[in-house]
Design a protein around this motif. Structure first.
Motif, PDB file in Angstrom:
ATOM      1  N   LYS A  24      58.248  57.518 -74.523  1.00 47.51           N
ATOM      2  CA  LYS A  24      59.372  58.434 -74.727  1.00 47.51           C
ATOM      3  C   LYS A  24      58.844  59.626 -75.515  1.00 47.51           C
ATOM      4  O   LYS A  24      58.435  59.469 -76.669  1.00 47.51           O
ATOM      5  N   ILE A  25      58.851  60.800 -74.889  1.00 47.73           N
ATOM      6  CA  ILE A  25      58.264  61.985 -75.507  1.00 47.73           C
ATOM      7  C   ILE A  25      59.332  63.063 -75.663  1.00 47.73           C
ATOM      8  O   ILE A  25      60.061  63.364 -74.717  1.00 47.73           O
ATOM      9  N   THR A  63      49.932  72.530 -83.052  1.00 49.37           N
ATOM     10  CA  THR A  63      50.667  71.481 -82.347  1.00 49.37           C
ATOM     11  C   THR A  63      50.599  70.223 -83.197  1.00 49.37           C
ATOM     12  O   THR A  63      49.514  69.723 -83.484  1.00 49.37           O
ATOM     13  N   ARG A  64      51.758  69.743 -83.615  1.00 44.36           N
ATOM     14  CA  ARG A  64      51.820  68.496 -84.381  1.00 44.36           C
ATOM     15  C   ARG A  64      52.403  67.414 -83.483  1.00 44.36           C
ATOM     16  O   ARG A  64      53.347  67.666 -82.733  1.00 44.36           O
ATOM     17  N   TYR A  65      51.852  66.230 -83.581  1.00 44.29           N
ATOM     18  CA  TYR A  65      52.425  65.139 -82.794  1.00 44.29           C
ATOM     19  C   TYR A  65      52.385  63.852 -83.592  1.00 44.29           C
ATOM     20  O   TYR A  65      51.444  63.558 -84.303  1.00 44.29           O
ATOM     21  N   ALA A 128      48.044  65.357 -76.115  1.00 45.39           N
ATOM     22  CA  ALA A 128      48.909  64.444 -76.868  1.00 45.39           C
ATOM     23  C   ALA A 128      49.731  63.567 -75.930  1.00 45.39           C
ATOM     24  O   ALA A 128      49.919  62.368 -76.178  1.00 45.39           O
ATOM     25  N   ARG A 129      50.214  64.152 -74.833  1.00 45.94           N
ATOM     26  CA  ARG A 129      50.971  63.367 -73.855  1.00 45.94           C
ATOM     27  C   ARG A 129      50.090  62.298 -73.204  1.00 45.94           C
ATOM     28  O   ARG A 129      50.544  61.171 -72.961  1.00 45.94           O
ATOM     29  N   GLU A 130      48.851  62.670 -72.914  1.00 48.67           N
ATOM     30  CA  GLU A 130      47.910  61.689 -72.358  1.00 48.67           C
ATOM     31  C   GLU A 130      47.685  60.550 -73.346  1.00 48.67           C
ATOM     32  O   GLU A 130      47.633  59.374 -72.967  1.00 48.67           O
TER      33      GLU A 130
END
Length: 197
Positions: A24-25, A63-65, A128-130
């Motif tokens: 869940k992103i 970009t923070r994740y 980050a999604r990967e």
């Protein structure tokens, strides 16, 4: 222009069913205000007000994740696994935004500069999604022999997820090194902003 990751701890709580077999992103964009009439002035204010990168330095954009692990470690037939497991990730893009209205050539150069900021940070977001997808698959498929307390299994899962984190952090850093090299994309973008090309 740097990705910034926040490692969240493993929590033991119900999260998702196997039917939801994907992370869940969520994504959001934030801005910080800068002032200046020239490219040099704007760049100076970015260096002063930009998001923190490490202890002493500031980034132009970032970009923070943050990844959050959910699920119950359960013991069945000699095997420890995660029930209802999965990963959620929050991605936040942070960009500069001029406080005063720009016009003419300065506005044109700012738009080119900002477009390259967005291009750069979206690559960090893609990595980050990967990462989220690989972590999610690991959590959902994890199973190992153990005792009823599953202490060793949990330690093993933490080691394996940290190894995944480290591999993707290397991808983020490799991308930054390529972009920030002398004469690279970031140099060229800054040169446009300060009218050196």
């Amino acid at each position: 222009m740097k990705a910034w990751i926040v490692l969240a701890s493993m929590s033991i709580a119900a999260f998702a069913t196997q039917a939801d077999a994907k992370p869940k992103i969520t994504e959001k964009t934030e801005y910080y205000q800068i002032s200046g009439k020239t490219g040099i002035d704007l760049l100076w204010d970015m260096n002063r007000k930009g998001p923190r990168q490490g202890f002493l330095t500031k980034a132009i954009a970032q970009t923070r994740y943050e990844a959050d692990f959910k699920g119950d470690m359960v013991f069945e037939n000699g095997v420890c696994r995660i029930s209802g497991g999965g990963v959620s990730m929050k991605i936040t893009y942070i960009y500069p935004q001029p406080r005063e209205k720009l016009s003419g050539d300065m506005l044109r150069r700012w738009k080119l500069f900002q477009a390259d900021n967005i291009r750069h940070e979206k690559v960090h977001g893609k990595i980050a999604r990967e990462l989220a997808a690989v972590l999610d698959k690991k959590i959902r498929s994890f199973a190992t022999r153990g005792d009823r307390r599953c202490g060793n299994a949990l330690a093993k899962l933490k080691r394996e997820t940290m190894a995944i984190y480290n591999a993707y952090e290397k991808k983020q850093n490799d991308f930054d090194r390529q972009e920030h090299r002398e004469g690279g994309a970031v140099d060229k973008s800054v040169a446009v902003l300060v009218a050196k090309r």
